[in-house]
Write a protein that holds these residues in place. Structure first.
Motif, short mmCIF file in Angstrom:
data_model
loop_
_atom_site.label_atom_id
_atom_site.label_comp_id
_atom_site.label_asym_id
_atom_site.label_seq_id
_atom_site.Cartn_x
_atom_site.Cartn_y
_atom_site.Cartn_z
N PHE B 28 7.22 -15.46 -3.98
CA PHE B 28 7.69 -14.07 -4.09
C PHE B 28 6.54 -13.14 -3.77
O PHE B 28 5.38 -13.55 -3.74
N ALA B 29 6.85 -11.90 -3.51
CA ALA B 29 5.82 -10.93 -3.20
C ALA B 29 6.10 -9.65 -3.96
O ALA B 29 7.24 -9.37 -4.34
N LEU B 30 5.03 -8.89 -4.18
CA LEU B 30 5.17 -7.64 -4.91
C LEU B 30 4.32 -6.59 -4.21
O LEU B 30 3.16 -6.81 -3.92
N ALA B 31 4.96 -5.44 -3.89
CA ALA B 31 4.23 -4.38 -3.21
C ALA B 31 3.41 -3.60 -4.22
O ALA B 31 3.68 -3.65 -5.42
N GLN B 32 2.40 -2.88 -3.73
CA GLN B 32 1.63 -2.02 -4.61
C GLN B 32 2.56 -1.03 -5.31
O GLN B 32 3.38 -0.40 -4.67
N GLY B 33 2.42 -0.93 -6.63
CA GLY B 33 3.25 -0.01 -7.38
C GLY B 33 4.68 -0.48 -7.54
O GLY B 33 5.51 0.23 -8.12
N GLY B 34 5.00 -1.66 -7.04
CA GLY B 34 6.36 -2.17 -7.14
C GLY B 34 6.65 -2.75 -8.52
O GLY B 34 5.76 -2.95 -9.34
N THR B 35 7.93 -3.00 -8.76
CA THR B 35 8.30 -3.62 -10.03
C THR B 35 9.24 -4.79 -9.78
O THR B 35 10.23 -4.65 -9.08
#
Ligand code: SF4
Lengths: 307, 318
Positions: B28-35
């Protein structure tokens, strides 16, 4: 905190009283008397002696007399060492016994805790197994076996240390008895410390401390050490009792002129007052020590302090 | 920009009973500031995933795959580097605020030490900053509370302290493992509101681990549902809530406490036990509990595949 102190103090009084009763009646229940010798004394002298020491009075009266003196700090005259009171004899042996006992306690605390911490940090690895095996051995060998073994090795075979005696009470005199006295306690403390350290290291707040990125040293010293020491602290009471009991044997084996040696002599000679005096004195010491430990608990644990 | 990129993560634990497959082929991946919300029952591998990101897995763990964070593979970093990231760039809030704070240390010590460690603040500067952080998480009487021991605080306040500690160094990524589960319902709502607020104010990316889809709905843009160590569905939270594809997600949704469904229906929705991680059933791990399972389900593990844009599910029947 103050309430706790008062409560503990109040509960110490009946304990001490019970101890007095037990010591008095158990001693009297033992067969024989203080003036039994190989050659029996003429009856009139015996009667005189018994009168002088109030042994002709009914038991309850003797007991009342003894308690009356004891609460004032007077443990009565010795039957055997007729020129001395029990107080004098105890005070004479105290500095020596104290040196050996405290030495053993300090040694046991440092070595035991250090070994326990090392074992916990190396949980399930070689040093852990090594420490635990040694501790198991240390716990299962009684003092009266350890002491002769130590003498055999360090005094007889290697000739490094005296086999016994008390010249100047320096390190050379103290080394073997202190080690012999400390060994069983080291073993118990190491196991205790290891167990509690492992438990603390698995706790959620240590996980938090690690998740904060703190250095391992900080995690151990600041976060884990104090909580892990609490069970060790509560063992200090029993440990002091163990060291006192052990010292009776050790002083005998090494020929150390402490309280313990008087105690053994006194028990063999039915020196009623001296035996009781030592029991009462050591009993008070243990109760006092437990009291201090309880107070220390309060100082170290903020949750206890609040109650 | 991608902040966290987890690829093919597998975590196994060697135990005396056998090998526990805690996480298997997770990406999985998570963007900056993402939730991102990670949802699943206990034992689904959610917490172990978070612990892997922090590099705090138990010693008997075997990890493979990669965890790229700010362009470094965390699985390849030495402990000395990792400990500089922990509590600093990556912070974590745990489930039980009662036991997650050290009962022997004052709040100011537990909060101040991260500031001293990672931001190099002096004692006094750390104290001033601690006060500000305590106020940022809305703890009343912050100055006085700093002098308190954890047992003197309420559960909600303790969790706020935990959050203040986590935010102390302005992390890029906050991992929250069931942060509201141990709290009363009203306090839960307050803490969730705090998370939403912090996301806005601090711009921190968040991974929220929970078994409760309601919690995810409130805070997370994206959601990943895990079952027996694998992702079984992931996508935008709204999509998952409104049009769940995987039978497990559907069951989770139906099992949620609601006023309009009788209790018996809810319990029926998710029957059976989570699988034994020592011995996973062949094929789809959900098959024994799946209401629409067919014979082929037990033949091979269904791959996680795209069923519409940005919506993945691992089930042969969708
Ligand atoms: S693959 Fe089969 S068993 Fe697994 S969820 Fe889909 S239908 Fe159910």
């Amino acid at each position: 905190m103050l309430r706790l102190a008062l409560l503990r103090f109040a509960s110490a009084v009946p304990t001490l009283l019970l101890l007095l009763v037990l010591a008095f009646f158990m001693m009297r229940a033992a067969p024989g008397g203080p003036f039994d010798t190989e050659r029996s004394l003429p009856p009139e002298i015996l009667a005189k002696l018994e009168q002088a020491y109030h042994l002709d009075e009914p038991l309850w009266k003797q007991f009342a007399r003894y308690i009356g003196g004891a609460v004032q700090g007077d443990l009565g005259p010795s039957f055997q060492y007729s020129d001395f009171t029990v107080n004098q004899l105890i005070l004479q042996g105290l500095p020596v016994s104290l040196r050996v006992g405290l030495g053993a306690m300090v040694l046991a605390l440092f070595v035991g805790c250090a070994a326990g911490i090392v074992a916990a940090l190396r949980h399930n690895r070689f040093s852990d197994y090594a420490v635990m095996t040694l501790a198991m051995t240390g716990m299962s060998i009684p003092v009266f076996v350890i002491a002769p073994l130590l003498i055999l090795l360090f005094a007889v075979t290697l000739g490094w240390l005296p086999a016994g005696g008390w010249q100047d009470g320096g390190l050379r005199d103290m080394a073997l008895p202190v080690v012999a006295l400390a060994l069983p306690q080291i073993a118990i403390l190491a196991r205790l410390m290891r167990g509690s350290m492992i438990e603390v290291l698995n706790s959620n707040y240590i996980r938090t401390a690690r998740a904060k990125g703190l250095a391992t040293r900080t995690v151990i010293l600041r976060h884990a050490l104090r909580p892990a020491l609490m069970p060790v602290l509560s063992y200090l009471g029993p440990a002091s009792a163990g060291i006192i009991t052990g010292s009776v044997v050790i002083e005998q084996i090494f020929g150390i002129p402490g309280i313990g040696r008087y105690f053994v002599q006194a028990a063999l000679n039915r020196d009623y007052t001296l035996v009781m005096g030592v029991v009462v004195f050591y009993g008070t010491l243990i109760i006092l020590f437990n009291f201090l430990v309880d107070m220390l608990y309060g100082v170290l644990d903020p949750r206890v302090r609040a109650e | 920009m991608t902040l966290l990129d987890v690829r093919d993560l597998s975590i196994r634990f060697k135990t005396p009973e056998g090998v526990v497959q805690a996480v298997e082929g997770l990406s999985f991946a998570l963007a900056q500031g993402g939730t991102l919300g990670i949802v699943g029952e206990s034992g689904a591998g959610k917490s172990q995933t978070a612990m892997a990101v922090l590099g705090l897995l138990a010693r008997n763990a075997k990890v493979s795959g990669s965890i790229r964070f700010e362009d470094r593979d965390l699985l390849k970093l030495p402990e000395s580097q990792l400990s500089k990231l922990r509590g600093n760039r990556i912070a974590m809030v745990f489930q039980d605020p009662m036991t997650s704070l050290n009962p022997y240390l004052r709040v100011e010590v537990q909060l101040g030490e991260v500031l001293e460690r990672h931001r190099g603040l002096s004692r006094s500067a750390a104290r001033a900053e601690s006060l500000r952080l305590m106020q940022a998480v809305h703890i009343p009487d912050a100055a006085q509370r700093l002098r308190s021991y954890p047992h003197e605080l309420s559960g909600g306040q303790r969790q706020r302290v935990m959050i203040a500690i986590a935010l102390a160094c302005q992390p890029a990524l906050l991992l929250a493992d069931e942060p509201t589960t141990a709290l009363d319902v009203t306090v839960q709502a307050q803490i969730l509101r705090l998370f939403a607020e912090l996301k806005k104010d601090f711009g921190v990316a968040m991974i929220l681990i929970t078994h409760d889809l309601g919690v995810v709905a409130e805070v997370c843009e994206h959601t990943m549902v895990m079952y027996a160590g694998r992702a079984v569905e992931s996508g935008a939270t709204q999509t998952l809530l409104n049009a769940p594809a995987h039978p497990y997600t559907r069951a989770l949704l139906e099992a949620r406490p609601r006023i309009d469904t009788p209790l018996t229906d809810r319990l029926l929705a998710l029957r059976g036990q989570p699988p034994n991680l020592l011995q996973l059933p062949p094929g789809c791990a959900f098959a024994p509990r799946c209401p629409i399972a067919v014979d082929v389900c037990t033949q091979s593990v269904p791959a996680l595949r795209s069923i519409e844009t940005a919506h993945l599910a691992a089930c042969i029947r969708v």
